[in-house]
Design an enzyme around this catalytic site. Structure first.
Site, PDB file in Angstrom:
ATOM      1  N   CYS A  33       0.492  -0.999  -0.190  1.00 37.48           N
ATOM      2  CA  CYS A  33       0.181   0.119  -0.078  1.00 37.48           C
ATOM      3  C   CYS A  33       0.765   1.733   0.082  1.00 37.48           C
ATOM      4  CB  CYS A  33      -0.744  -0.498   1.368  1.00 37.48           C
ATOM      5  SG  CYS A  33      -0.177   0.252   3.138  1.00 37.48           S
ATOM      6  N   CYS A  36       2.974   1.755   3.446  1.00 40.28           N
ATOM      7  CA  CYS A  36       4.069   0.658   2.855  1.00 40.28           C
ATOM      8  C   CYS A  36       5.619   1.679   2.384  1.00 40.28           C
ATOM      9  CB  CYS A  36       4.542  -0.164   1.546  1.00 40.28           C
ATOM     10  SG  CYS A  36       2.857  -1.490   2.787  1.00 40.28           S
ATOM     11  N   ASP A 444       2.166  15.037 -30.748  1.00 39.11           N
ATOM     12  CA  ASP A 444       3.260  15.026 -31.371  1.00 39.11           C
ATOM     13  C   ASP A 444       2.497  15.026 -32.788  1.00 39.11           C
ATOM     14  OD1 ASP A 444       5.366  13.998 -32.620  1.00 39.11           O
ATOM     15  OD2 ASP A 444       4.296  11.711 -33.336  1.00 39.11           O
ATOM     16  N   ASP A 644       2.471   8.364 -30.959  1.00 39.54           N
ATOM     17  CA  ASP A 644       2.600   7.187 -30.751  1.00 39.54           C
ATOM     18  C   ASP A 644       4.509   6.391 -31.281  1.00 39.54           C
ATOM     19  OD1 ASP A 644       3.649   8.674 -33.148  1.00 39.54           O
ATOM     20  OD2 ASP A 644       2.896   7.002 -34.690  1.00 39.54           O
ATOM     21  N   ASP A 648       8.477   9.530 -28.635  1.00 42.25           N
ATOM     22  CA  ASP A 648       7.395  10.292 -27.458  1.00 42.25           C
ATOM     23  C   ASP A 648       7.419  10.018 -25.965  1.00 42.25           C
ATOM     24  OD1 ASP A 648       6.391  12.026 -29.234  1.00 42.25           O
ATOM     25  OD2 ASP A 648       5.432  10.754 -29.973  1.00 42.25           O
TER      26      ASP A 648
END
Length: 756
Positions: A33, A36, A444, A644, A648
């Site tokens: 969690c 932690c 982009d 894409d 990037d």
């Protein structure tokens, strides 16, 4: 139009640490969690010699800046192990060790969830419908014991870890409520006469304890499944580096060697279709190289002697030799990998709203239960102990975190499903929660705003007549050429039903085009330089046609027979039909839209004008994109990045919300937290709207969960007893708890019918 600039982005990004300090990143194991992560971070920070440390729960890593003369990685590991966690300090196979540990943990959570569900089902059936069956309580106790104390042991272990550090979280409330409900029920099963002597029925709550463990385990399973995929982006980036290379020795012989053994100034051979292993300079031969992963430029680049090549880029059809300039961690690809890792790791751990609330809510509930017990013991009269015990247990049962625990995940699950129906794949809750805050979006160009591949947009004949023979010759010329643009022309003619003819001669002129002869006539297809070299003069009509096409940022290829220009061919990376409308929709929502591209200035300007973007930058490297995202974030903006390509990936990792185009590279899709299955950019405004509706649903769920607790807890504590003589039965409290969960789930399901 304005062109964006960024100060000092040309300088290489690097780490500057205080003298004598080094910075390392280590995978962390056993965290369950966000609390932690806080524990591990504070422990690492307290080790002698450590100047700073940070832990990212989302991708399970820790970075530590320390003085190697004072402390060692082994001491850091020992400190982390002392509080019940672990870090991987081995450099070899670090990612494999982490992945194996994550998979093992995921499988363990999966098994626990399945068995908890299987064992809880008969308990619920008996508890709800066959309460008076012989030995029913004993059967429920036998089935619930392994659910609570074996399958649910992690909740108790984690609650104890938190308690040792003076903290409380959802695990604390789960452990307390299920533990006390089980102990109370076990006592009532073994000693029912204790209550019978006092004129009360001995109720049991085994089904409440078991169902809570099963429900919360299911939530943990979904969380683990999302986390187990975080390292795959880095793995795929590393996979771009070939494992072996062809080394050319002094005698000119080649031999295959591991990439790790390559040194600076070694001569390497790259064959057609192979990935370039390290950064270097071409020494012999030439070929076209696909550098779109680095630059975003869709057309492969001709590499001749003396030109630079980069690791991870893909050689096309020719072979060449090159001298290694940068190897190992110094290559551009390694730099991108490191940037992606650091951008992912630099984000603060996502402190889920429910965990934050639980940090306050849990101690308050425990305090109310204790206060209830004391109050009844002091003012309870003859049945003080009985009422004190019943009311305090009822407070813990009614405050059980099911409604709170389900408020976020159910809304997220329905939201993710709704996204999938609309071609939006959402990988984690964080992006879905953040997307509605986006006020700046970076696009982009290549493959995002445009189709991402060169195609013929115009084939204009100078005399306005199409000649079948000439078309067949053009097809034959371009079909034999290795140039990427030639492939676009050949494909266009093939789709138009043109067939090739046998050429008498064929010659490829590097950097200019192709020439050949058919029926004794010479044909040329290429750029202006090819025409000049062969004495072809451009007529006025050809010049006018070419200028118009070039103004629209299209690449022009001339086709000539002898000294006569026959046609002008225009090639471009076509803009998607949806781009302009989607960008306009984003701008109407008050979102600033930017375009960053590795392509040239003229093309960028033309594309920006056509889609309505006023803020753009051309000819940028991947590091610029990531730095630009960071600059916008420093201005207080919530930034979304849409891309894409591998180029990037740094910016996607850095952005608050990262969106990949589904037809792009695997790397972009892995780094991004959202992926658009379609190439339609209209999905972006839909994703932002979905986020807004999902967040609204989460807030409604938390409101109902809290209203239920605000009303239910005082009633459970016996607030109505002095006035009305009413005490809430723990059994009714259990039913009310279940009803609150049903109301939360039902509200989440309303998202399914929402319009985007």
């Amino acid at each position: 139009m304005t062109t964006l600039t960024l100060n000092d982005t040309s300088r290489a990004t690097g780490h500057q640490h205080k003298k004598g300090l080094i910075k390392e990143t280590y995978p962390v194991l056993e965290m369950t969690c966000a609390a932690c992560a806080v524990s591990v971070e504070s422990t690492l920070g307290s080790v002698d010699g450590v100047s700073a440390a940070g832990v990212n729960f989302a991708n399970q890593t820790a970075w530590v800046e320390y003085n190697p003369g004072v402390t060692t990685p082994e001491q850091l590991r020992d400190a982390v192990r002392s509080i019940g966690y672990d870090i991987v300090i081995e450099k070899e196979n670090q990612d494999e060790i982490k992945e194996a540990a994550q998979q093992k943990h995921y499988q363990a959570v999966k098994q626990r969830t399945i068995w908890a569900s299987v064992l809880s089902l008969p308990i619920v059936i008996i508890g709800m419908f066959f309460m008076d069956m012989p030995y029913g309580n004993w059967i429920m106790m036998a089935l619930s014991t392994p659910v609570v104390f074996f399958l649910g042991r992690s909740f108790f272990v984690n609650a104890w870890k938190q308690a040792r550090h003076g903290k409380a979280n959802m695990d604390t409330l789960v452990a307390l409520s299920t533990g006390i409900a089980w102990v109370f029920s076990a006592f009532n099963t073994i000693y029912p006469e204790f209550w019978h002597q006092r004129g009360l029925h001995a109720h049991v709550y085994f089904e409440a304890a078991a169902v809570v463990i099963a429900f919360i385990s299911l939530g943990k399973l979904l969380e683990e499944r999302a986390k187990s995929n975080t390292s795959s982006a880095i793995k795929k980036l590393i996979g771009l580096q070939p494992k072996t290379v062809l080394l050319v020795d002094a005698a000119g012989n080649t031999r295959e060697v591991p990439i790790a053994s390559v040194k600076v100034n070694d001569i390497l051979l790259v064959k057609p279709g192979e990935k370039i292993p390290v950064d270097g300079t071409v020494t012999a031969g030439d070929s076209y190289v696909d550098e779109s992963m680095i630059t975003g430029e869709p057309v492969p680049v001709l590499k001749k002697e003396g030109e630079s090549v980069f690791a991870g880029t893909i050689n096309q059809k020719g072979s060449f030799r090159f001298k290694a300039d940068k190897v190992g961690a110094d290559t551009l690809l390694s730099h991108i990998i490191k940037m992606v890792q650091e951008a992912q790791g630099s984000k603060a751990p996502v402190q889920k709203l429910v965990d934050k609330i639980a940090g306050i809510f849990v101690p308050v509930v425990i305090g109310i239960a204790i206060l209830t017990f004391i109050t009844w013991m002091v003012f309870g009269g003859d049945n003080a102990f009985t009422h004190a015990l019943l009311t305090s247990v009822t407070v813990l049962v009614i405050a059980c975190p099911c409604a709170l625990g389900l408020a976020t995940p159910t809304a997220i699950m329905v939201g993710v499903g709704k996204g999938a129906e609309n071609n939006i794949l959402i990988k984690d809750a964080e992006s879905l929660e953040l997307a509605h805050k986006v006020n700046a979006i970076i696009l982009d160009k290549t493959g995002t705003i445009t189709e991402g591949k060169p195609v013929v947009t115009d084939l204009l004949y100078v005399d306005d007549q199409q000649h079948a023979v000439d078309q067949s010759v053009l097809f034959a010329l371009e079909q034999q050429s290795e140039h990427p643009l030639a492939a676009a022309i050949a494909q266009h003619l093939q789709q138009a039903g043109v067939n090739g003819v046998p050429l008498s001669t064929f010659e490829s002129v590097t950097g200019q085009g192709v020439k050949g002869t058919y029926n004794g006539q010479t044909y040329l297809a290429g750029n202006k330089k090819l025409l000049q070299e062969n004495g072809v003069v451009l007529d006025n009509k050809s010049v006018t046609l070419a200028q118009g096409l070039q103004a629209a940022a299209k690449t022009v290829i001339y086709f000539a027979r002898g000294k006569e220009i026959l046609a002008v061919v225009a090639i471009a990376d076509r803009i998607k039909e949806s781009s302009a409308a989607a960008i306009a929709a984003l701008q109407r929502q008050g979102i600033e839209v930017y375009m960053l591209t590795g392509d040239n200035q003229q093309t960028a300007a033309a594309v920006a004008q056509q889609v309505g973007i006023t803020q753009y930058t051309a000819e940028v490297m991947p590091s610029f994109k990531a730095t630009f995202v960071k600059q916008l974030q420093e201005q207080g903006k919530t930034v979304a990045m849409v891309g894409d390509g591998i180029n990037d990936s740094q910016a996607l990792a850095q952005a608050d919300v990262s969106i990949a185009m589904g037809k792009g590279s695997d790397i972009a899709m892995d780094v991004a937290k959202m992926t658009l299955i379609t190439s339609d950019l209209n999905s972006i405004p839909k994703a932002l709207k979905l986020s807004s509706k999902t967040v609204a649903t989460i807030k409604q769920n938390l409101f109902w969960a809290f209203i239920y607790n605000i009303i239910g807890i005082p009633v459970a504590a016996g607030i109505l007893f002095p006035s009305y003589g009413f005490l809430l039965d723990p059994m009714i409290a259990g039913a009310a708890m279940a009803l609150s969960s049903v109301s939360v789930v039902s509200n989440s399901l309303r998202l399914k019918t929402a319009k985007l």
